[in-house]
Design a protein around this motif. Structure first.
Motif, PDB file in Angstrom:
ATOM      1  N   GLU A   1       4.006   8.728  75.547  1.00 11.74           N
ATOM      2  CA  GLU A   1       4.769   9.815  76.149  1.00 11.74           C
ATOM      3  C   GLU A   1       4.794   9.669  77.667  1.00 11.74           C
ATOM      4  O   GLU A   1       3.768   9.470  78.306  1.00 11.74           O
ATOM      5  N   VAL A   2       5.999   9.787  78.251  1.00 11.36           N
ATOM      6  CA  VAL A   2       6.142   9.646  79.701  1.00 11.36           C
ATOM      7  C   VAL A   2       6.598  10.942  80.365  1.00 11.36           C
ATOM      8  O   VAL A   2       6.547  11.068  81.583  1.00 11.36           O
ATOM      9  N   TRP A   3       7.067  11.896  79.560  1.00  9.99           N
ATOM     10  CA  TRP A   3       7.531  13.163  80.137  1.00  9.99           C
ATOM     11  C   TRP A   3       7.530  14.227  79.062  1.00  9.99           C
ATOM     12  O   TRP A   3       7.789  13.958  77.891  1.00  9.99           O
TER      13      TRP A   3
ATOM     14  N   CYS B   1       8.583  21.531  73.929  1.00  2.86           N
ATOM     15  CA  CYS B   1       9.334  21.156  72.725  1.00  2.86           C
ATOM     16  C   CYS B   1      10.199  19.919  72.942  1.00  2.86           C
ATOM     17  O   CYS B   1      10.731  19.378  71.974  1.00  2.86           O
ATOM     18  N   VAL B   2      10.377  19.503  74.191  1.00  5.19           N
ATOM     19  CA  VAL B   2      11.188  18.318  74.483  1.00  5.19           C
ATOM     20  C   VAL B   2      10.287  17.276  75.125  1.00  5.19           C
ATOM     21  O   VAL B   2       9.636  17.554  76.145  1.00  5.19           O
ATOM     22  N   ARG B   3      10.238  16.089  74.546  1.00  4.25           N
ATOM     23  CA  ARG B   3       9.304  15.049  74.987  1.00  4.25           C
ATOM     24  C   ARG B   3      10.009  13.702  75.026  1.00  4.25           C
ATOM     25  O   ARG B   3      10.800  13.380  74.130  1.00  4.25           O
ATOM     26  N   LEU B   4       9.710  12.933  76.052  1.00  2.92           N
ATOM     27  CA  LEU B   4      10.295  11.599  76.212  1.00  2.92           C
ATOM     28  C   LEU B   4       9.203  10.561  76.047  1.00  2.92           C
ATOM     29  O   LEU B   4       8.155  10.637  76.699  1.00  2.92           O
ATOM     30  N   CYS B   5       9.449   9.583  75.177  1.00  2.00           N
ATOM     31  CA  CYS B   5       8.443   8.569  74.871  1.00  2.00           C
ATOM     32  C   CYS B   5       9.028   7.169  75.043  1.00  2.00           C
ATOM     33  O   CYS B   5      10.216   6.942  74.808  1.00  2.00           O
TER      34      CYS B   5
ATOM     35  N   LEU C   1      13.819  10.330  72.881  1.00  4.14           N
ATOM     36  CA  LEU C   1      13.732  11.723  73.308  1.00  4.14           C
ATOM     37  C   LEU C   1      13.550  12.585  72.062  1.00  4.14           C
ATOM     38  O   LEU C   1      14.385  12.562  71.150  1.00  4.14           O
ATOM     39  N   ILE C   2      12.454  13.307  72.012  1.00  6.31           N
ATOM     40  CA  ILE C   2      12.110  14.134  70.855  1.00  6.31           C
ATOM     41  C   ILE C   2      12.347  15.599  71.194  1.00  6.31           C
ATOM     42  O   ILE C   2      11.893  16.082  72.226  1.00  6.31           O
ATOM     43  N   ARG C   3      13.063  16.283  70.316  1.00 11.80           N
ATOM     44  CA  ARG C   3      13.198  17.740  70.455  1.00 11.80           C
ATOM     45  C   ARG C   3      12.696  18.405  69.189  1.00 11.80           C
ATOM     46  O   ARG C   3      13.181  18.123  68.086  1.00 11.80           O
ATOM     47  N   TRP C   4      11.706  19.275  69.362  1.00  9.95           N
ATOM     48  CA  TRP C   4      11.211  20.065  68.243  1.00  9.95           C
ATOM     49  C   TRP C   4      12.145  21.247  68.030  1.00  9.95           C
ATOM     50  O   TRP C   4      12.430  22.010  68.956  1.00  9.95           O
ATOM     51  N   ILE C   5      12.620  21.411  66.817  1.00 14.06           N
ATOM     52  CA  ILE C   5      13.548  22.491  66.483  1.00 14.06           C
ATOM     53  C   ILE C   5      12.806  23.535  65.652  1.00 14.06           C
ATOM     54  O   ILE C   5      12.323  23.237  64.561  1.00 14.06           O
ATOM     55  N   PRO C   6      12.698  24.761  66.158  1.00 10.23           N
ATOM     56  CA  PRO C   6      12.013  25.808  65.388  1.00 10.23           C
ATOM     57  C   PRO C   6      12.871  26.295  64.232  1.00 10.23           C
ATOM     58  O   PRO C   6      14.071  25.970  64.157  1.00 10.23           O
TER      59      PRO C   6
END
Length: 458
Positions: free
Chosen positions: A196-198, A435-439, A447-452
């Motif tokens: 993960e970078v951000w 909820c938003v993560r850059l790897c 780019l990962i976005r967690w969706i509830p």
């Protein structure tokens, strides 16, 4: 007591996941000493109830002549043991309360997990935990020490020598499986999520609410049936959406972040694009999000207004007919303004003075990194005097990051407004965050976005 040649203790007398409070109560009672003497003997400060270092744990186990692995479960907190994990719950202890299981107390046992805020039932008996409140004045740990000692003496005839029925030793697999489940859930996320970078921090550095953390952990790996009932009913149905970017974009990100951290570059991008004549797609997402909130608020009948008091702003309850003047905001207007501040024009969202300070700060950053070629200085009447370089490989990445953030924050704002409509206080915000993560991956970036559950916009 430090000069005593022997102590009343024996191998196997230290129980796995026993609370420090319970250990102190048993040790002091067995050796007829007080807490101060216990601290002097072990050279620790048990009053803090914090994790001890590895050297301290090994030294205590050696002095007790007991198992070092068991000592680690007693003298280091579960929060610390899970600290290295990306998806982990965090709990704050109730300073003036003791939570306990009546069945465990009858067997002379009190677990550190009884005090963990995100566990709602006893891991061994799966019954509701009881609470003893500390009302007296004094040192908190000593007051808790006295309350637990009295509970043990009243309900366990064999205490402090141990129970004839050491049931918890046979059921300890249930406790071990709690940590194992959280570790395995983190390990189950695919390799492209590890470097993960951000991470987006919409709520600053505050940790995500427990409902979010457990919803994400459960979506990664369902808890074993043996421990599932001990947790509260956390939100189910979290899912992950991924966007992929190639190595060219990753290499460009490395080049840019050699001079400025990714957070600052991303904020610059959002700030400059808000003033630009060439709008990015995320600008239309922002307008759509604001329109959703406006549609819920065609006529203001809010009982809350945000007013300046002293050095800050505070929510004040007031009859909507008597709003004193323009310039103050109701919760709906505040939600629209927060979206504008995050992804729109600061000269709309902030006062003139703060907007000017913001503009000067960002323009200074732009001139510092002008050799990177991300921005072009231009003549502008109402803008910052700079334009984003549309040919930059980072354009697509940053736009997608901004769109993901807007979707997360819209959901937060709608939930907050619904909470207020149901009678909640506006200052009690519990926002989903991180909820938003850059790897980084070998192929580029993910780019990962967690969706509830029940996502509003897609």
């Amino acid at each position: 007591m430090g000069n005593y040649p022997e102590i009343n203790w024996w191998l196997g007398n230290l129980y796995p996941y026993e609370s420090v409070l319970s250990f102190a109560a048993r040790f002091c009672t067995l050796n007829s000493i007080n807490i101060r003497q216990l601290n002097e003997y072990f050279k620790i400060h048990s009053h803090c109830e914090l994790s001890l270092s590895e050297d301290q744990i090994v030294r205590i186990a050696k002095k007790l002549g007991d198992d070092t692995d068991i000592a680690r479960t007693v003298f280091s907190t579960i929060d610390d043991r899970l600290y290295h994990l990306r998806y982990r719950p965090s709990s704050s202890k109730r300073r003036r309360e003791i939570r306990y299981c009546e069945d465990c107390i009858r067997n002379g046992y009190h677990s550190c997990l009884h005090e963990v805020g995100w566990i709602y039932k006893c891991p061994l008996h799966q019954c509701e935990l009881k609470t003893a409140t500390i009302d007296a004045a004094g040192v908190i740990f000593e007051l808790k020490f006295n309350v637990l000692t009295n509970l043990m003496r009243q309900h366990c005839n064999a205490w402090p020598f141990g129970s004839e029925n050491l049931f918890f030793l046979r059921e300890m697999e249930k406790i071990y499986s709690i940590e194992n489940w959280i570790v395995e859930a983190n390990n189950s996320i695919s390799q492209d999520a590890h470097n993960e970078v951000w991470v987006s921090r919409l709520s600053g550095n505050s940790l995500p609410p427990l409902s979010q953390v457990f919803g994400q952990i459960i979506s990664l790996k369902a808890p074993p049936k043996s421990i599932a009932p001990i947790f509260s009913d956390f939100s189910q149905g979290w899912s992950i959406k991924k966007n992929y970017f190639n190595n060219e974009i990753k290499d460009e990100l490395h080049r840019v972040t050699s001079l400025l951290c990714i957070d600052d570059v991303f904020r610059l991008y959002k700030y400059v694009k808000a003033f630009s004549e060439i709008k990015s797609p995320f600008s239309s997402k922002l307008k759509s999000a604001q329109e959703i909130i406006k549609s819920k608020h065609s006529k203001c009948e809010c009982n809350w207004i945000l007013m300046r008091e002293g050095w800050g702003f505070h929510w004040v309850k007031m009859n909507p007919e008597y709003r004193p003047y323009s310039g103050i905001r109701c919760p709906y207007e505040e939600a629209i303004n927060e979206l504008e501040l995050g992804w729109g024009r600061h000269d709309i969202a902030l006062s003139r003075r703060l907007a000017m300070n913001s503009m000067n700060y960002y323009f200074t950053l732009i001139t510092m990194i002008k050799e990177l070629g991300l921005f072009k200085l231009v003549n502008s009447i109402d803008g910052i005097g700079a334009e984003w370089n549309e040919d930059s490989p980072l354009s697509e990445l940053f736009n997608t990051m901004a769109e993901c953030e807007i979707k997360v924050q819209l959901r937060n704002m709608v939930n907050w407004l619904d909470f207020i409509e149901d009678g909640g206080h506006p200052s009690l915000k519990s926002f989903n965050s991180r909820c938003v993560r850059l790897c980084e991956t070998d192929e580029g970036l993910t780019l990962i976005r967690w969706i509830p559950p029940y996502q509003i916009i897609h």
